[in-house]
Design an enzyme around this catalytic site. Structure first.
Site, mmCIF file in Angstrom:
data_model
loop_
_atom_site.group_PDB
_atom_site.id
_atom_site.type_symbol
_atom_site.label_atom_id
_atom_site.label_comp_id
_atom_site.label_asym_id
_atom_site.label_seq_id
_atom_site.Cartn_x
_atom_site.Cartn_y
_atom_site.Cartn_z
ATOM 1 N N LYS A 9 16.206 21.069 -10.585
ATOM 2 C CA LYS A 9 15.556 19.804 -10.946
ATOM 3 C C LYS A 9 16.478 18.789 -11.603
ATOM 4 C CE LYS A 9 11.754 18.812 -10.645
ATOM 5 N NZ LYS A 9 10.559 19.188 -11.409
ATOM 6 N N SER A 16 15.358 20.903 -15.782
ATOM 7 C CA SER A 16 14.187 21.701 -16.098
ATOM 8 C C SER A 16 14.645 22.984 -16.764
ATOM 9 C CB SER A 16 13.434 22.022 -14.799
ATOM 10 O OG SER A 16 12.654 23.197 -14.965
ATOM 11 N N HIS A 44 0.832 -1.221 0.000
ATOM 12 C CA HIS A 44 0.000 0.000 0.000
ATOM 13 C C HIS A 44 0.861 1.264 0.000
ATOM 14 C CE1 HIS A 44 -3.343 -2.684 1.212
ATOM 15 N NE2 HIS A 44 -2.404 -3.244 1.965
ATOM 16 N N GLU A 91 10.154 7.717 -16.967
ATOM 17 C CA GLU A 91 8.776 8.190 -17.228
ATOM 18 C C GLU A 91 8.343 7.805 -18.642
ATOM 19 O OE1 GLU A 91 7.992 12.317 -15.181
ATOM 20 O OE2 GLU A 91 10.101 12.131 -15.680
#
Ligand code: ARG
Length: 455
Positions: free
Chosen positions: A282, A276, A155, A289
């Site tokens: 970043k 970024s 979970h 992804e």
């Protein structure tokens, strides 16, 4: 379209509408079958010689021309309808009327099914090699980080500690099943439709068994109607590809999550991260992804083909030309996703301190098991330890920071040996039945996994 190159012009008087021709033609994508098409044509030529349709001399002239076509064709003929027309047109250019005999007893329907199976057989072998490389990268990562413990989650809540190698081996197992699936699909791909002709079978005495063997097929199809209209093998391939993408996308998600500051378990190397354009701090996991994202695309390929095939009447229908782009796209997508995943695994490191699995009450089950060993029924032990955890939370302490006196308020069964029993080492080493995360077991699982890759 160049009307003179049509394979079927005789019955027609009018010209093909150029817009429709562009819509109908498949050469822009099925040229990937070029090698398979020529290879199958060479073998078919031998079969025609065996059947007495071509003399040995005619056959060898055709085969020589096909070899030449294979060696030096460029695909700049945009007017070809499909790869089969393209190869036949080249052949006729080189051999004149003789080349017009090659298609005797053959149809593009059995031809395309044969070509596609030849192509897919190799594609499967390639994928098998690339999946194996991801497995190798997982084992290398596991070995580099021998002994490192990370939190295990259910979970997405801290659950029980596991070795990072155990986590690697979980993905190793998924990919092992993927390779097994590819092997199984390959046996059904490796059946030869050639000799089924358009749908009813061929009228010439082609020895299909000999032909199959010469192309490396393990068997010949048993029913001509089925053979020209079956695309199960494509669906099975796309389904195996989809599961590979499910596995890669879960790996991707773990890595993306573990590389956040919130989790802090993994560090991404510069080679596989991006920055970024606006936020200077970043470091983004675009690599993973994209792998996660491309899973959707491969499922789309599977669903597209299933939908195309559903309800098609026997036998061949042009709808089936849509099989190619789905399969090619899935192959390309899975191959590149696998390659990038292997690269990512070779460019991440574990942040051993942050990975620490000694906080978050992940030894609570251990504490309950301790009471069970002292004779308490598990359900009662679960209840008692639940109360202990509540107290620990109130005190702002971990379980192993509670004194024996603290613990004895909840049960007289707690004794001097309790702190050893709930130590991280003990928590891990107690998971010692096959499949568990005990360090000894994981070490032998790693060795067995390494061994299995060499088989
Ligand atoms: N380009 C076609 C395909 O990929 C080849 C088979 C064409 N057969 C036919 N009868 N038009 O399916």
């Amino acid at each position: 379209m160049d009307e003179s190159k049509k394979l079927w012009g005789g019955r027609f008087e009018g010209k093909t509408d150029p817009g429709f021709a562009g819509f109908n033609n498949s050469f822009r994508f099925d040229q990937r079958l070029f090698e398979a098409d020529v290879t199958a044509s060479i073998a078919y030529c031998v079969a025609l010689e065996g059947a007495g349709v071509l003399t040995a001399q005619e056959g060898s002239q055709i085969r020589r021309a096909l070899e030449e076509i294979l060696a030096k064709s460029s695909f700049n003929d945009s007017s070809a309808e499909d790869v089969h027309s393209f190869v036949e047109a080249r052949l006729i250019e080189l051999t004149g009327d003789l080349g017009r005999r090659l298609h005797t007893g053959r149809s593009r329907n059995d031809q395309v099914a044969t070509d596609f199976r030849l192509w897919l057989r190799e594609a499967i072998d390639d994928l098998n090699t690339i999946v194996r490389d991801v497995q190798t990268a997982l084992l290398d990562f596991a070995e580099t980080n021998r002994g490192v413990v990370i939190p295990g989650y259910t979970h997405l809540q801290r659950a029980q500690p596991v070795l990072v190698a155990h986590w690697c081996l979980a993905y190793f197992e998924m990919l092992a099943r993927d390779r097994e699936r590819l092997r199984e699909v390959r046996t059904r791909v490796n059946v030869m439709p050639l000799g089924s002709a358009a749908l009813a079978g061929t009228s010439f005495p082609i020895d299909r068994e000999v032909l199959a063997r010469s192309l490396g097929f393990a068997a010949v199809s048993r029913n001509s109607l089925d053979a020209v209209s079956d695309r199960d093998f494509c669906v099975e391939f796309l389904s195996a590809c989809s599961l590979i993408m499910v596995h890669l996308s879960r790996l991707a998600e773990d890595i993306i999550l573990y590389a956040t500051i919130e989790f802090g378990i993994l560090e991404l190397g510069d080679a596989i991260a991006t920055g970024s354009s606006l936020m200077p701090q970043k470091k983004n996991p675009d690599s993973m992804e994209l792998v996660r994202g491309k899973a959707g695309r491969v499922f789309g390929d599977l669903l597209a083909l299933l939908t195309t095939l559903k309800g098609l009447p026997l036998a061949y229908n042009k709808d089936m030309q849509e099989d190619k782009e789905a399969v090619f796209d899935a192959y390309d997508t899975v191959a590149s996703s696998l390659r990038v995943s292997a690269t990512v695994l070779r460019n991440i490191s574990v942040n051993s301190e942050r990975a620490s699995a000694s906080t978050g009450y992940m030894n609570a089950t251990e504490l309950a098991d301790y009471l069970v060993r002292k004779g308490m029924p598990f359900r009662e032990a679960h209840e008692v330890v639940g109360k202990v955890v509540m107290r620990a939370i109130e005190l702002g302490k971990e379980l192993d920071q509670l004194s024996l006196a603290d613990l004895r308020e909840f049960s007289p069964l707690f004794a001097e040996d309790v702190h050893v029993a709930i130590s991280l080492e003990q928590t891990l080493s107690s998971k010692s039945q096959v499949g568990g995360t005990a360090p000894k077991l994981v070490a032998s699982a790693l060795a067995a996994a390494r061994q299995s890759l060499n088989e």
